[in-house]
Design a protein around this motif. Structure first.
Motif, PDB file in Angstrom:
ATOM      1  N   LEU A  86      -5.369   4.443  12.419  1.00  0.00           N
ATOM      2  CA  LEU A  86      -4.173   3.606  12.303  1.00  0.00           C
ATOM      3  C   LEU A  86      -3.386   4.052  11.074  1.00  0.00           C
ATOM      4  O   LEU A  86      -3.873   3.993   9.952  1.00  0.00           O
ATOM      5  CB  LEU A  86      -4.560   2.131  12.190  1.00  0.00           C
ATOM      6  N   LEU A  87      -2.153   4.469  11.319  1.00  0.00           N
ATOM      7  CA  LEU A  87      -1.293   5.038  10.279  1.00  0.00           C
ATOM      8  C   LEU A  87       0.028   4.288  10.238  1.00  0.00           C
ATOM      9  O   LEU A  87       0.628   4.009  11.284  1.00  0.00           O
ATOM     10  CB  LEU A  87      -1.037   6.513  10.586  1.00  0.00           C
ATOM     11  N   VAL A  88       0.483   3.972   9.036  1.00  0.00           N
ATOM     12  CA  VAL A  88       1.785   3.330   8.850  1.00  0.00           C
ATOM     13  C   VAL A  88       2.750   4.367   8.291  1.00  0.00           C
ATOM     14  O   VAL A  88       2.412   5.129   7.385  1.00  0.00           O
ATOM     15  CB  VAL A  88       1.681   2.128   7.892  1.00  0.00           C
ATOM     16  N   LEU A  89       3.960   4.388   8.843  1.00  0.00           N
ATOM     17  CA  LEU A  89       5.010   5.302   8.394  1.00  0.00           C
ATOM     18  C   LEU A  89       6.099   4.491   7.714  1.00  0.00           C
ATOM     19  O   LEU A  89       6.790   3.695   8.347  1.00  0.00           O
ATOM     20  CB  LEU A  89       5.583   6.077   9.588  1.00  0.00           C
ATOM     21  N   ASP A  90       6.227   4.683   6.398  1.00  0.00           N
ATOM     22  CA  ASP A  90       7.287   4.025   5.629  1.00  0.00           C
ATOM     23  C   ASP A  90       8.377   5.036   5.295  1.00  0.00           C
ATOM     24  O   ASP A  90       8.223   6.241   5.502  1.00  0.00           O
ATOM     25  CB  ASP A  90       6.709   3.449   4.334  1.00  0.00           C
ATOM     26  N   GLU A  91       9.463   4.529   4.744  1.00  0.00           N
ATOM     27  CA  GLU A  91      10.503   5.419   4.238  1.00  0.00           C
ATOM     28  C   GLU A  91       9.929   6.234   3.080  1.00  0.00           C
ATOM     29  O   GLU A  91       9.133   5.721   2.285  1.00  0.00           O
ATOM     30  CB  GLU A  91      11.712   4.610   3.745  1.00  0.00           C
TER      31      GLU A  91
END
Length: 370
Positions: free
Chosen positions: A319-324
């Motif tokens: 599970l990976l989160v992509l932020d600015e």
């Protein structure tokens, strides 16, 4: 197939026969010829020679065994069948890593100090006296085994066969990492078990010696057919993906940007076809620009210098989160392992309800520095 006695194929035949016969004098001469003739070897000699040398590795003394393993790896890089060469090389790698870990313990127990720097010969008498020959040989030859093993681990079939069904402690570690239970992937855990045992030993060697075996460590962590859920926080959208043969997060980053931004799903910098190609299988590197901040579910930054195995498992899925991006970054797009083909496939965009359930497993965004 008949080889000229003057060429690499003849040297392989002589070495093979001498090793089986335990003829030290003859095998020594053939060993020298192997190294002298490899550079001029013909394709057929390499294709046949790699598996033949791999098959007798176990019978070769520790010092020359590592050099022969490097030659096997070089044969694989030039077309020899990796799966046929793998059993001998990977067995030798395990022996070397276990020996090096034993060396680290023995060195600490006998006064410690800086580790001796391996040279082209065998360990000196003082080193052997402090640690024993097998342990010292493990440390002395580990760099060579790293070279040989990475050449084979470029191939997915070799990576898939690296598991160790009898290593229960490794299984437990993998199961714990996967959060266990019915949501885990026992077959994937089984395949990773042997790697974890090697990685733990390698980490102990690195800690004790102060040296890094990054190529081997990363190669042992490469994942194939691995599911990934990516949550793009700025747009509140989620995506199910699957990746193969990705050596580091720089490579993953570019392929994610191609799938999500290049695919028109989210906004940002879409890498060029050339930037994407060198991250799959095209040779070389080309400059690119970062598109995301890679973040773990708990909010911790995942560095581009790391690898996809750093992405936490949640219910058996990375599970990976992509932020600015926190700031503008650029780097040469390409592959950590130039001989390894990598890929990332976007399977589908998640439905809103499913995306919301995954976001519920994620900590709020926090300020990232550095």
């Amino acid at each position: 197939m008949i080889f000229s006695k003057a060429g690499f194929g003849g040297a392989v035949a002589d070495f093979e026969a001498a090793v089986v016969a335990q003829d030290a004098k003859r095998s020594g001469k053939a060993f020298v010829r192997l190294q002298e003739t490899f550079g001029q070897a013909k394709e057929a000699e390499l294709l046949a020679g790699g598996p033949r040398l791999a098959a007798v590795l176990e019978q070769v003394p520790p010092g020359p065994r590592a050099v022969v393993a490097v030659l096997v790896g070089a044969c694989v890089e030039r077309g020899a069948e990796a799966e046929r060469c793998a059993p001998g090389v990977l067995a030798g790698l395990r022996t070397a890593v276990e020996g090096a870990a034993a060396f680290a313990k023995a060195w600490a127990a006998t006064g410690g100090g800086a580790f001796p720097e391996p040279d082209a010969g065998e360990p000196d008498a003082e080193t052997v006296e402090r640690a024993g020959f097998e342990a010292a040989a493990g440390w002395w030859t580990l760099r060579q085994w790293e070279m040989a093993a990475v050449a084979l681990l470029n191939h997915p079939a070799v990576r898939a066969g690296l598991g160790g069904a009898d290593e229960e402690a490794s299984h437990q570690a993998v199961r714990a990492e996967a959060r266990g239970g019915p949501d885990g992937h026992p077959l994937r855990a089984e395949a990773l078990a042997g790697r974890h045992a090697l990685l733990r030993l390698l980490a102990a060697v690195e800690h004790a010696s102060g040296q890094q075996f990054r190529s081997l460590g990363y190669a042992l962590q490469v994942l194939d057919d691995e599911p990934l859920v990516a949550l793009h926080r700025p747009s509140g959208t989620g995506y199910a993906l699957r990746f193969f043969g990705i050596g580091d997060n720089f490579q993953l980053h570019t392929l994610l940007a191609d799938a999500l931004i290049g695919g028109g799903h989210v906004r940002g910098y879409a890498p060029s076809p050339h930037e994407v190609a060198v991250c799959r299988e095209t040779p070389g590197q080309v400059d690119t620009v970062g598109s995301f901040e890679l973040v773990a579910p708990d909010g911790a930054r995942l560095w581009n210098e790391g690898n996809p195995a750093d992405i936490p498992l949640v219910d058996g899925v990375r599970l990976l989160v992509l932020d600015e991006p926190a700031y503008r970054r650029s780097w040469p797009a390409g592959r950590f392992f130039p001989g390894m083909r990598g890929d990332l496939i976007l399977e589908r965009a998640l439905e809103a309800e499913e995306t919301e359930r995954w976001f519920a497993r994620v900590s709020p965004a926090r300020e990232l520095t550095g």
